[in-house]
Design a protein around this motif. Structure first.
Motif, PDB file in Angstrom:
ATOM      1  N   ASN A 171      -6.508 -11.261   6.219  1.00  0.00           N
ATOM      2  CA  ASN A 171      -5.028 -11.072   5.778  1.00  0.00           C
ATOM      3  C   ASN A 171      -4.427 -11.492   6.743  1.00  0.00           C
ATOM      4  OD1 ASN A 171      -6.418  -8.060   3.618  1.00  0.00           O
ATOM      5  ND2 ASN A 171      -5.636 -10.225   2.877  1.00  0.00           N
TER       6      ASN A 171
ATOM      7  N   ILE B 245      -9.353  -2.308  -7.579  1.00  0.00           N
ATOM      8  CA  ILE B 245      -9.700  -3.745  -7.265  1.00  0.00           C
ATOM      9  C   ILE B 245     -11.339  -3.846  -6.891  1.00  0.00           C
ATOM     10  CG2 ILE B 245      -9.557  -5.834  -5.887  1.00  0.00           C
ATOM     11  CD1 ILE B 245      -6.481  -5.443  -6.181  1.00  0.00           C
TER      12      ILE B 245
ATOM     13  N   TYR C 245     -14.461  -8.920  -8.166  1.00  0.00           N
ATOM     14  CA  TYR C 245     -14.380  -8.605  -6.925  1.00  0.00           C
ATOM     15  C   TYR C 245     -15.685  -8.371  -5.994  1.00  0.00           C
ATOM     16  CZ  TYR C 245     -11.633  -7.559  -2.627  1.00  0.00           C
ATOM     17  OH  TYR C 245     -11.061  -7.666  -1.284  1.00  0.00           O
TER      18      TYR C 245
ATOM     19  N   TYR D 173      -9.525 -12.719  -7.396  1.00  0.00           N
ATOM     20  CA  TYR D 173      -7.832 -12.336  -7.101  1.00  0.00           C
ATOM     21  C   TYR D 173      -6.994 -12.514  -8.360  1.00  0.00           C
ATOM     22  CZ  TYR D 173      -9.350 -12.116  -2.184  1.00  0.00           C
ATOM     23  OH  TYR D 173      -9.968 -11.511  -1.230  1.00  0.00           O
TER      24      TYR D 173
ATOM     25  N   PHE E 253      -5.902  -0.528  -5.164  1.00  0.00           N
ATOM     26  CA  PHE E 253      -6.363  -1.580  -4.489  1.00  0.00           C
ATOM     27  C   PHE E 253      -8.206  -0.934  -4.525  1.00  0.00           C
ATOM     28  CE2 PHE E 253      -8.989  -2.276  -0.493  1.00  0.00           C
ATOM     29  CZ  PHE E 253      -9.171  -3.479  -0.564  1.00  0.00           C
TER      30      PHE E 253
ATOM     31  N   TYR F 166       0.618  -1.337   0.117  1.00  0.00           N
ATOM     32  CA  TYR F 166       0.006  -0.073  -0.103  1.00  0.00           C
ATOM     33  C   TYR F 166       0.930   1.191  -0.158  1.00  0.00           C
ATOM     34  CZ  TYR F 166      -3.398  -3.529   0.804  1.00  0.00           C
ATOM     35  OH  TYR F 166      -4.396  -4.610   0.493  1.00  0.00           O
TER      36      TYR F 166
ATOM     37  N   MET G  40      -1.569 -14.974  -2.974  1.00  0.00           N
ATOM     38  CA  MET G  40      -1.029 -14.420  -3.964  1.00  0.00           C
ATOM     39  C   MET G  40       0.525 -14.547  -4.050  1.00  0.00           C
ATOM     40  SD  MET G  40      -3.280 -11.123  -4.725  1.00  0.00           S
ATOM     41  CE  MET G  40      -2.366  -9.893  -4.129  1.00  0.00           C
TER      42      MET G  40
ATOM     43  N   SER H 141      -5.248 -14.451   1.948  1.00  0.00           N
ATOM     44  CA  SER H 141      -6.673 -13.861   2.426  1.00  0.00           C
ATOM     45  C   SER H 141      -7.506 -15.049   2.640  1.00  0.00           C
ATOM     46  CB  SER H 141      -7.028 -13.420   1.106  1.00  0.00           C
ATOM     47  OG  SER H 141      -8.338 -12.318   1.340  1.00  0.00           O
TER      48      SER H 141
ATOM     49  N   SER I 202     -13.162  -7.718   5.417  1.00  0.00           N
ATOM     50  CA  SER I 202     -12.511  -8.813   5.493  1.00  0.00           C
ATOM     51  C   SER I 202     -11.086  -8.736   5.849  1.00  0.00           C
ATOM     52  CB  SER I 202     -12.844 -10.057   4.630  1.00  0.00           C
ATOM     53  OG  SER I 202     -12.492 -11.295   5.226  1.00  0.00           O
ATOM     54  N   THR I 203     -10.569  -7.487   6.155  1.00  0.00           N
ATOM     55  CA  THR I 203      -9.084  -7.324   6.224  1.00  0.00           C
ATOM     56  C   THR I 203      -8.599  -8.199   7.458  1.00  0.00           C
ATOM     57  OG1 THR I 203      -9.270  -4.923   5.779  1.00  0.00           O
ATOM     58  CG2 THR I 203      -7.162  -5.458   6.917  1.00  0.00           C
TER      59      THR I 203
HETATM   60  C1  AVI Z   1      -7.693  -5.738   1.939  1.00  0.00           C
HETATM   61  N1  AVI Z   1      -7.924  -7.198   2.011  1.00  0.00           N
HETATM   62  C2  AVI Z   1      -8.985  -7.601   2.510  1.00  0.00           C
HETATM   63  C3  AVI Z   1      -8.112  -7.671   0.358  1.00  0.00           C
HETATM   64  C4  AVI Z   1      -8.346  -9.045   0.250  1.00  0.00           C
HETATM   65  O1  AVI Z   1      -9.283  -9.349  -0.441  1.00  0.00           O
HETATM   66  O2  AVI Z   1      -7.603 -10.015   0.974  1.00  0.00           O
HETATM   67  C5  AVI Z   1      -6.716  -7.449  -0.475  1.00  0.00           C
HETATM   68  C6  AVI Z   1      -6.737  -7.831  -1.753  1.00  0.00           C
HETATM   69  N2  AVI Z   1      -5.949  -8.374  -2.470  1.00  0.00           N
HETATM   70  C7  AVI Z   1      -6.070  -8.776  -3.774  1.00  0.00           C
HETATM   71  N3  AVI Z   1      -7.271  -8.336  -3.848  1.00  0.00           N
HETATM   72  C8  AVI Z   1      -7.637  -7.665  -2.711  1.00  0.00           C
END
Ligand code: AVI
Length: 325
Positions: free
Chosen positions: A165, A50, A56, A205, A47, A39, A251, A281, A161-162
């Motif tokens: 991670n 995304i 997503y 993803y 992000f 980040y 990832m 994740s 849903s952080t």
């Molecule tokens: C921030 N986090 C919740 C995202 C996730 O879905 O795990 C980060 C992310 N990585 C790839 N896409 C989104």
């Protein structure tokens, strides 16, 4: 242009933590770099992109759940509380909650000070009467909340849903830290992504437009820029893998040919097919999610999911469950 003051700037703590994580992570037998280093400015923007992708689903589903159920959250948690948001980022989902809960104060917590203040200013325009008290901090550690909210009831907000991670043990530690920060009698509204078919998870993803690939590969660009690296970014490709045993999307950045490169004066070599693991994740089934919360000191009292059970919003209270030892 670099000014003399910038050139003479002492190594910031964040820079040296980044350097230490990258050098240790690239030298490890299973190469891995913590996801928090995604980040930088470009990574934060990617992000945000995304979260708008058709593949997503988490942002879209969670926002719909918030819109639909904020009234019930308000009825259960009570109005007039201080809302404390952990890792508030752009505070994109916050207005839905604030409108319903009619809070006495809003405390966004984020490690990125610039982002935090810009989001707080934007929110202040929509909620002119609401005291907004931003706190620039890493929410993984205990946080001293502003004195102005000391006597108010607290509602923690941890969307997106952080929590996924983090490895489950670290997630439990974080939930306990949050309970300590918010204090007895607090509530927590948390978003947790569900286990589901890899047919849904993998595209989320590894999207068709390659935005997630750019987000992942940007980490290498950041290393080259900030840590004097010469990593051949075009020799890597983005991989998203569903690890069913660990119930997580992983990832990775995979070397497509044998390469060698230097970061901060240290030389590394990678064979074709070798990867750098950049993110986990974790996904949770209904029972897993409730168990996670209870292990972290929170008793779930209500839960909302979409029709496909893709994502859950859970309201929990910071109290020990009424059970025998
Ligand atoms: C921030 N986090 C919740 C995202 C996730 O879905 O795990 C980060 C992310 N990585 C790839 N896409 C989104």
């Amino acid at each position: 242009m670099t000014t003399l003051a910038e050139a003479a700037r002492p190594l910031a703590a964040a820079d040296s933590a980044f350097r230490a994580d990258v050098l240790a992570g690239l030298a490890a037998p299973r190469r891995a770099i913590p996801a928090r280093w995604f980040y930088d400015r470009a990574g934060s923007e990617l992000f945000e992109a995304i979260t708008a992708l058709p593949e997503y689903y988490p942002t879209r589903v969670e926002t719909a759940l918030l819109r639909a159920h904020c009234g019930e959250v308000a009825a259960l948690a009570g109005r007039g509380r201080a809302v404390i948001e952990f890792g508030s980022g752009s505070s994109a989902k916050t207005p839905h909650l604030l409108s319903a809960i009619d809070p006495a104060a809003y405390v966004p917590i984020d490690i990125s000070g610039d982002f935090l203040r810009a989001s707080a200013d934007a929110l202040a325009a929509d909620f002119p009467a609401l005291p907004i008290l931003p706190v620039e901090a890493n929410f993984m550690a205990p946080i001293a909340l502003p004195a102005d909210v000391a006597r108010l009831g607290k509602l923690g907000f941890f969307p997106g849903s952080t929590i996924g991670n983090m490895a489950p043990a670290a997630a439990v530690d974080l939930l306990r830290t949050m309970a300590g920060t918010l204090g007895e009698g607090a509530s927590l509204l948390i978003g947790i992504d569900r286990i589901k078919s890899s047919d849904v998870l993998i595209p989320a993803y590894d999207d068709a437009d390659g935005v997630t690939a750019r987000f992942n590969l940007n980490l290498l660009t950041r290393i080259n820029r900030e840590l004097d690296g010469d990593i051949p970014v075009d020799a890597f490709r983005h991989r998203a893998i569903w690890n069913a045993a660990a119930a997580r999307i992983e990832m990775h950045l995979e070397a497509t040919r044998p390469i060698s490169f230097t970061v901060d004066g240290t030389r590394f070599t990678m064979a074709a097919g070798e990867t750098i693991h950049t993110e986990n994740s974790h996904k949770y089934g209904p029972h897993d999610a409730r168990l996670l919360l209870r292990a972290g000191g929170w008793t779930p009292i209500a839960e909302w999911t979409d029709a496909a059970d893709n994502f859950a919003l859970i309201l929990a209270e910071a109290r020990a469950p009424a059970t025998a030892p």
